[in-house]
Design an enzyme around this catalytic site. Structure first.
Site, PDB file in Angstrom:
ATOM      1  N   HIS A 107       0.815  -1.218   0.000  1.00 27.77           N
ATOM      2  CA  HIS A 107       0.000   0.000   0.000  1.00 27.77           C
ATOM      3  C   HIS A 107       0.850   1.271   0.000  1.00 27.77           C
ATOM      4  CE1 HIS A 107       0.474  -0.324   4.497  1.00 27.77           C
ATOM      5  NE2 HIS A 107       0.544   0.990   4.383  1.00 27.77           N
ATOM      6  N   ASP A 137       0.138  -7.692   1.246  1.00 24.98           N
ATOM      7  CA  ASP A 137       0.460  -6.281   1.452  1.00 24.98           C
ATOM      8  C   ASP A 137       1.976  -6.083   1.521  1.00 24.98           C
ATOM      9  OD1 ASP A 137      -0.058  -3.556   1.705  1.00 24.98           O
ATOM     10  OD2 ASP A 137      -0.001  -3.635   3.896  1.00 24.98           O
ATOM     11  N   GLY A 212       3.617   6.215   8.363  1.00 29.96           N
ATOM     12  CA  GLY A 212       4.992   6.379   7.904  1.00 29.96           C
ATOM     13  C   GLY A 212       5.877   5.232   8.333  1.00 29.96           C
ATOM     14  N   ASN A 213       5.453   4.531   9.401  1.00 30.66           N
ATOM     15  CA  ASN A 213       6.178   3.335   9.848  1.00 30.66           C
ATOM     16  C   ASN A 213       5.934   2.141   8.934  1.00 30.66           C
ATOM     17  OD1 ASN A 213       6.098   4.430  13.083  1.00 30.66           O
ATOM     18  ND2 ASN A 213       7.878   3.277  12.402  1.00 30.66           N
ATOM     19  N   SER A 214       4.887   2.198   8.115  1.00 34.55           N
ATOM     20  CA  SER A 214       4.529   1.073   7.253  1.00 34.55           C
ATOM     21  C   SER A 214       5.708   0.648   6.394  1.00 34.55           C
ATOM     22  CB  SER A 214       3.351   1.441   6.348  1.00 34.55           C
ATOM     23  OG  SER A 214       2.175   1.612   7.098  1.00 34.55           O
ATOM     24  N   THR A 230       3.139  -3.001   9.544  1.00 36.32           N
ATOM     25  CA  THR A 230       2.191  -2.809   8.451  1.00 36.32           C
ATOM     26  C   THR A 230       0.942  -2.054   8.811  1.00 36.32           C
ATOM     27  OG1 THR A 230       1.059  -3.986   6.639  1.00 36.32           O
ATOM     28  CG2 THR A 230       0.929  -4.982   8.814  1.00 36.32           C
ATOM     29  N   ALA A 231       0.543  -1.989  10.079  1.00 38.37           N
ATOM     30  CA  ALA A 231      -0.734  -1.350  10.407  1.00 38.37           C
ATOM     31  C   ALA A 231      -0.784  -0.972  11.865  1.00 38.37           C
ATOM     32  CB  ALA A 231      -1.900  -2.290  10.085  1.00 38.37           C
ATOM     33  N   ILE A 232      -1.666  -0.001  12.148  1.00 39.46           N
ATOM     34  CA  ILE A 232      -1.958   0.373  13.526  1.00 39.46           C
ATOM     35  C   ILE A 232      -3.461   0.258  13.739  1.00 39.46           C
ATOM     36  CG2 ILE A 232       0.003   1.911  13.834  1.00 39.46           C
ATOM     37  CD1 ILE A 232      -1.822   4.265  13.210  1.00 39.46           C
ATOM     38  N   LEU A 269      -3.604 -26.248  -2.199  1.00 40.33           N
ATOM     39  CA  LEU A 269      -4.162 -27.276  -1.314  1.00 40.33           C
ATOM     40  C   LEU A 269      -5.226 -28.106  -2.017  1.00 40.33           C
ATOM     41  CD1 LEU A 269      -4.475 -28.612   1.474  1.00 40.33           C
ATOM     42  CD2 LEU A 269      -6.091 -26.781   2.059  1.00 40.33           C
ATOM     43  N   GLY A 270      -6.154 -27.426  -2.677  1.00 39.41           N
ATOM     44  CA  GLY A 270      -7.261 -28.144  -3.313  1.00 39.41           C
ATOM     45  C   GLY A 270      -8.280 -28.649  -2.309  1.00 39.41           C
TER      46      GLY A 270
END
Length: 467
Positions: A107, A137, A212-214, A230-232, A269-270
């Site tokens: 992102h 992501d 900005g840490n992402s 990746t997220a907060i 996997l199927g």
């Protein structure tokens, strides 16, 4: 008396001036908590970079730059023209290979035409995007003109010994203020339901993570990469002590794919899975409700080849405990193609071991594909038989048959008809469509109108159009 007190202080607490000269160490006990994290930061920080993703989009603007003309004439008037509008998103990244391979979040760089990185010492480099994976992501960048001596890479954690309560450091560029280090502990492991990516298996930490840490690094006390921030979780947009990171095993899987050419090949996997509730656990003669319950098996797929059956509950993958389908998907999807994994499975009250081959989904199983030509209202549609790939992507029943639209020629009759990429044609004039050859014959018929039944996402749409 003063001399006596001074000697007593030295005997009890040690001399004050040699302490400052001692080499700093990572805290290893509560007694040492007053020591510094600086050695870890010094080894890891040079590998964490700022990522600048520049996006250019066309925007209609008035040639007069006057609000009156804007309202009076409207944007469709000749007084408006297309002008490029530049925007920039800011994030972080981690150098994982000396040649200049960088991991960041998808992102952060999505839709960017120009991506640059800057090191902690201010050096700036242009990069190219070699892999973008929305499912995880994650994205992989490569520096275009790396220096001869390469970069300082951050090593991946060599094992999965991370535990709740372990100390970790988050390194990134929050709010664009410059490289920042925050400390905390691992609050939880295998956290699901975050909604950031398709693979719900995150490290939760209370180390402050902000915008900005992402794409930045989450490191352990050995200076190893244990996750990609990746997220907060925050209503205000700032850190509230709940942040999430993608585990290093998934990050390493994506980084390796980027280094090897940018193609991600995951094992297939199927089989369909669901969570085990308390009632299901009792009916399946399990103990506490956990594991991944197999509800359906694709004929001839890897799961059937290995001997898995509907009603089996997968409890472990290569000795690692499985709590839910999300945990299984994560463990399974990060395995290398060509090997096999050992599953510990509960079946009818018994425990069995099954070796599952790690093979990719074979694209040749998808059947015929063709461009519809001289097909009246449907000309310009590139269609394909529904095969395992589409069945897995759209979550269709394993016995499903139909035709999917893979692409549409610009301004073609099919596009003007309102068809979209990803539409599944179920029926025409009441006739169920099973494959592209049948569709090709039907659309060449001369009729006054068409009754079209299409599946779009989770909706089934019926429409009438002229022939």
């Amino acid at each position: 008396m003063f001399r006596h007190l001074f000697i007593t202080f030295v005997l009890l607490f040690g001399c004050v001036w040699p302490v400052a000269a001692q080499e700093k160490q990572v805290p290893q006990s509560k007694v040492q908590i007053d020591l510094s994290f600086a050695p870890v930061v010094k080894s890891a920080a040079p590998s964490v970079v700022n990522v600048y993703a520049i996006k250019i989009a066309a925007q209609r603007q008035s040639v007069f730059n006057d609000p009156f003309f804007d309202r009076f004439f409207g944007q469709d008037s000749p007084f408006f023209e297309q002008r490029p509008r530049k925007s920039q998103s800011l994030g972080s990244g981690v150098i994982v290979d000396r040649s200049g391979i960088i991991l960041t979040n998808h992102h952060v760089v999505e839709g960017a035409q120009d991506i640059r990185i800057s090191l902690a010492d201010g050096q700036e480099f242009h990069t190219e995007l070699v892999l973008a994976d929305e499912k995880t992501d994650l994205a992989v960048l490569k520096v275009k003109n790396p220096p001869a001596d390469g970069f300082v890479e951050l090593p991946f954690a060599t094992d999965e010994s991370l535990e709740v309560g372990d100390l970790v450091l988050a390194i990134g560029n929050p709010f664009g203020v410059g490289q920042t280090v925050t400390s905390g502990i691992v609050s939880a492991l295998a956290r699901t339901g975050v909604g950031v990516s398709d693979f719900q298996f995150f490290i939760q930490t209370d180390a402050a993570i902000n915008p900005g840490n992402s794409g930045g690094a989450l490191v352990n006390m050995r200076g190893e990469l244990v996750g990609i921030n990746t997220a907060i979780y925050s209503r205000s947009g700032g850190s509230n002590g709940i942040g999430f990171a993608i585990p290093s095993s998934m990050a390493k899987f994506i980084a390796t794919a980027g280094i090897n050419g940018g193609e991600i090949v995951r094992p297939w996997l199927g089989a369909r899975l669901q969570a085990v509730s308390s009632d299901l656990a009792a009916g399946l003669l399990l103990g506490p409700p956990r594991g991944a319950l197999i509800t359906d098996v694709y004929p001839g797929g890897p799961a059937e080849i290995a001997g898995l059956q509907s009603g089996d509950v997968i409890l472990e993958v290569d000795g690692r405990r499985i709590e839910d389908p999300g945990a299984f998907e994560y463990r399974f999807s990060t395995q290398p193609i060509g090997d096999q994994v050992q599953l510990y499975v509960a079946r009818g009250g018994d425990a069995i071991e099954i070796n599952l081959p790690l093979i990719p989904l074979d694209a040749s199983l998808d059947g015929d594909q063709l461009m519809l030509q001289q097909a009246g209202r449907f000309s310009g549609a590139y269609v394909a038989d529904i095969g395992p790939a589409a069945i897995e992507e759209f979550g269709l029943p394993y016995n499903f048959s139909g035709v999917i639209i893979k692409a549409l020629a610009d301004n073609s009759p099919a596009q003007r008809l309102g068809l979209r990429e990803g539409d599944i044609i179920l029926a025409l004039n009441g006739t169920e469509i099973r494959d592209v050859r049948q569709l090709e014959k039907i659309v060449q018929q001369r009729v006054n109108s068409w009754r079209l039944t299409v599946r779009r996402g989770n909706q089934v749409i019926n429409s009438f159009v002229s022939g």
